[in-house]
Design a protein around this motif. Sequence first.
Motif, mmCIF file in Angstrom:
data_model
loop_
_atom_site.group_PDB
_atom_site.id
_atom_site.type_symbol
_atom_site.label_atom_id
_atom_site.label_comp_id
_atom_site.label_asym_id
_atom_site.label_seq_id
_atom_site.Cartn_x
_atom_site.Cartn_y
_atom_site.Cartn_z
ATOM 1 N N GLN A 124 3.363 -1.059 -1.166
ATOM 2 C CA GLN A 124 2.966 -0.753 0.689
ATOM 3 C C GLN A 124 2.499 -1.794 0.833
ATOM 4 O O GLN A 124 2.879 -2.334 2.189
ATOM 5 N N LEU A 125 0.890 -2.499 0.135
ATOM 6 C CA LEU A 125 -0.232 -3.575 0.715
ATOM 7 C C LEU A 125 0.481 -4.771 1.428
ATOM 8 O O LEU A 125 0.560 -5.453 2.131
ATOM 9 N N LYS A 126 1.230 -5.373 0.115
ATOM 10 C CA LYS A 126 2.665 -6.392 0.562
ATOM 11 C C LYS A 126 3.101 -6.184 1.667
ATOM 12 O O LYS A 126 3.012 -7.227 2.604
ATOM 13 N N SER A 127 4.014 -5.368 1.660
ATOM 14 C CA SER A 127 5.301 -4.591 2.449
ATOM 15 C C SER A 127 3.830 -5.042 3.936
ATOM 16 O O SER A 127 5.033 -5.967 5.128
ATOM 17 N N ALA A 128 3.459 -4.804 4.102
ATOM 18 C CA ALA A 128 2.178 -4.817 5.822
ATOM 19 C C ALA A 128 2.182 -6.046 5.720
ATOM 20 O O ALA A 128 1.892 -6.221 7.130
ATOM 21 N N PHE A 129 1.664 -6.707 4.932
ATOM 22 C CA PHE A 129 0.766 -7.848 4.821
ATOM 23 C C PHE A 129 2.371 -8.887 5.441
ATOM 24 O O PHE A 129 2.044 -9.440 6.092
ATOM 25 N N THR A 130 3.713 -8.285 4.733
ATOM 26 C CA THR A 130 4.864 -9.250 5.499
ATOM 27 C C THR A 130 5.142 -9.622 6.932
ATOM 28 O O THR A 130 4.891 -10.240 7.192
ATOM 29 N N ASN A 131 4.638 -7.905 7.272
ATOM 30 C CA ASN A 131 5.476 -7.780 8.809
ATOM 31 C C ASN A 131 4.365 -8.028 9.478
ATOM 32 O O ASN A 131 4.496 -8.777 10.390
ATOM 33 N N SER A 132 3.065 -7.824 9.007
ATOM 34 C CA SER A 132 2.378 -9.147 10.176
ATOM 35 C C SER A 132 2.370 -9.900 10.218
ATOM 36 O O SER A 132 1.796 -10.945 11.167
ATOM 37 N N LYS A 133 2.653 -11.223 9.044
ATOM 38 C CA LYS A 133 2.376 -12.462 9.154
ATOM 39 C C LYS A 133 4.106 -13.062 9.674
ATOM 40 O O LYS A 133 3.682 -13.805 10.377
ATOM 41 N N LYS A 134 5.165 -11.842 9.761
ATOM 42 C CA LYS A 134 5.853 -12.498 10.792
ATOM 43 C C LYS A 134 5.572 -12.798 11.796
ATOM 44 O O LYS A 134 6.219 -13.257 13.148
#
Length: 417
Positions: A124-134
């Motif tokens: 979930q943290l990885k997914s959140a990181f990806t969403n923010s980085k986009k």
Amino acid sequence: MYKYNVSKYQTFYAIGLSYQKADAETRGKFSLSLDQRKALLDQAEAIGLDAITVTSTCNRTEIYAFADDEDTIINLLCQFSHGDPEVFKQVGYIYQNRAAIAHMFRVGCGLDSQILGDFEIISQLKSAFTNSKKRHLINPFLERLINSVIQASRRIKNETEISSGATSVSFASVQYILDNIQDVTNKNILLFGTGKIGRNTCENLVKHTKNAHITLINRTKDKAEEVAGKFNLKVKDFSELQTEIRKADILIVATGAQNPTITEELIFPKKPLLILDLSIPKNVSDQVEAIDGVNLLHLDYLSQITDATLAKRKEHIPQAEGIIDEVKEEFYEWLDTRKFAPTIKALKDKFKLFQEEELDYQSKKIANFDKDQAEIISDRIIHKITRSFASHLRAANGSTEDSIALLKKVFELEQQH
């Protein structure tokens, strides 16, 4: 304060609420769907935040961000969920700077999970990181921190036995079925919802119950067919939900709906019916529990299955904490390097100014002065001096701030900067 030139805001926050103080109903009000999380990030960008990431699972909803005050982040959470700021103040938590960093490590490494050693949160943290980085809402600090947490999590998983045995609610639900239902192999099992928890539960059901009578229903039928195809299971249309519930001995609900989808109108049991609601917010109406023949259990109950396996896992907490301390220390070393990097650059610029002035003076004073050769020699001297200062600052530990202040004062670096 974290004045590390990574954000225009000076304080790093972790705000959220979890199973520890908030019950399932309250967590449901503060939960954020993927679309709500994306909308929250868009608004965060619109109001000028430059580093923020958001997670929302069945057990917790959290925001990690740089901001000037905590209310900015709490208001964002409440704006895009059904939560209320006053309720948050009663059941939520707020951490700043080092405490916020420590909290992310504990969460990401499974030490703060409802079932100790549950590592599902790291994805979930990885997914959140990806969403923010986009959306360009990740700065160097947050990127390095999240990667450090992922590194620590991976090491704990590989180097300790803290995740041995049952580690998820999906497994705990299947374990409950095995422990409490006779002749489970021949029971009719209906799984409603094929999101992540639904898929994991399905896999555990097939693996541990050896049951060939499992039926899947999802609002989007092709998603259910995709999961069913892996295990050769039956799929029914959403319109057949009531019919299939009447056939079922066991109903497992794992949907992502914001309101209850299983109500008393759908339940007319002709035989005992076990309902396991693995959804946040609750997807089975509380009124269902009053129906004769129905045994309704929610995720919170299943998460309390803390048997000898969990007790054994606790023995590995010190080893896991040791790994966290090690990786966290590496993160702080990197952070300290970033902290004094501007000072070293300003110092080098100051020395280059001295060099330029002195070379110009000597070239006018000395006949046949070899300016190029003198520049090469003085460049090497500047490099050695600044490298020595950098080594000192790196090893200064608690006195780093004092050493930086002294350098700025002696060489008038603030004026130079």
